[in-house]
Design an enzyme around this catalytic site. Structure first.
Site, PDB file in Angstrom:
ATOM      1  N   ASP A  35       0.845  -1.197   0.000  1.00 29.82           N
ATOM      2  CA  ASP A  35       0.000   0.000   0.000  1.00 29.82           C
ATOM      3  C   ASP A  35       0.877   1.243   0.000  1.00 29.82           C
ATOM      4  O   ASP A  35       1.600   1.528   0.962  1.00 29.82           O
ATOM      5  CB  ASP A  35      -0.901   0.018   1.232  1.00 29.82           C
ATOM      6  N   ASP A 175     -10.362  -6.297  -0.393  1.00 29.78           N
ATOM      7  CA  ASP A 175      -9.397  -5.543   0.404  1.00 29.78           C
ATOM      8  C   ASP A 175     -10.128  -4.778   1.501  1.00 29.78           C
ATOM      9  O   ASP A 175     -11.014  -3.980   1.216  1.00 29.78           O
ATOM     10  CB  ASP A 175      -8.621  -4.560  -0.482  1.00 29.78           C
TER      11      ASP A 175
END
Length: 219
Positions: A35, A175
């Site tokens: 990320d 996610d």
């Protein structure tokens, strides 16, 4: 049932990053989820380009790079040059003026193109892009922080995308707030992979091999 497990490295112990990556790799994780946050598109800073390079050097497993940054087209080459052919790059369509141009750069570099869809983003607004991406990462929480609560209305979005994926030739990934009940329900429905964070994988004081075996047995 065959589904992928992707480790969210922002949840790992960064004091021992090499050990974390090695143990996850040996435990059978399918890929490493990276990320990248710029503090602008989302109200947080997370992993950096150097973190990505470090993880890339520690494993031969695929990387899934989730760019939560404004106008990724401006600097996409920095990330693409740090990756191996076959790694995945997700962008948020709302963060780019011409997202298809950015996705084409991902394709031209031999990477797998993907889009990430926020909870407030409708399928209709990204419909055309579904034909040019291979992966759709559906956010079940608002992006930017780990440990958030699942937003129930996102369930309908998963169902809508799953009904389109075979015709439009993309895979759906989960996610955010990935718990055991979500794997049990959505893996049989066709969700291809799940990004694992603090709910199922990290901070459990148990071996990753044991945890990953349990998660694979859920569905």
């Amino acid at each position: 049932m065959n589904f992928e497990l992707n480790a969210s490295i922002m949840c790992a112990d960064f004091r021992n990053l090499e050990r974390e990556v090695t143990e996850l790799d040996e435990a059978g994780i399918d890929s490493f989820h990276i990320d990248i946050m710029d503090g602008r598109y989302v109200p947080n800073f997370a992993m950096s380009l150097n973190d990505l390079k470090a993880v890339r050097s520690l494993t031969d497993k695929p990387l899934d790079v989730h760019l939560m940054i404004e106008h990724p087209n401006n600097n996409i080459h920095l990330f693409l040059n740090a990756l191996h052919e076959g790694d995945t790059v997700y962008i948020h369509p709302e963060a780019e003026y011409n997202p298809s141009t950015t996705l084409q750069k991902v394709i031209d570099h031999g990477m797998i193109p993907g889009i990430a869809i926020n909870p407030g983003t409708s399928v209709e607004t990204v419909y055309e892009m579904l034909r040019i991406v291979d992966k759709v990462l559906v956010m079940s929480v608002n992006p930017g922080n780990a440990g958030q609560m699942f937003l129930p209305y996102v369930g309908e979005k998963y169902e809508r995308l799953l009904s389109l994926k075979d015709d439009m030739k993309f895979e759906v990934y989960w996610d955010g707030s990935c718990t055991a009940d979500k794997v049990k329900k959505y893996a049989p429905m066709g969700v291809k992979g799940f990004v694992l964070g603090t709910n199922l994988l990290f901070g459990k004081n148990r071996s990753y091999a044991e945890l990953i075996k349990e998660i694979r047995a859920l569905a």
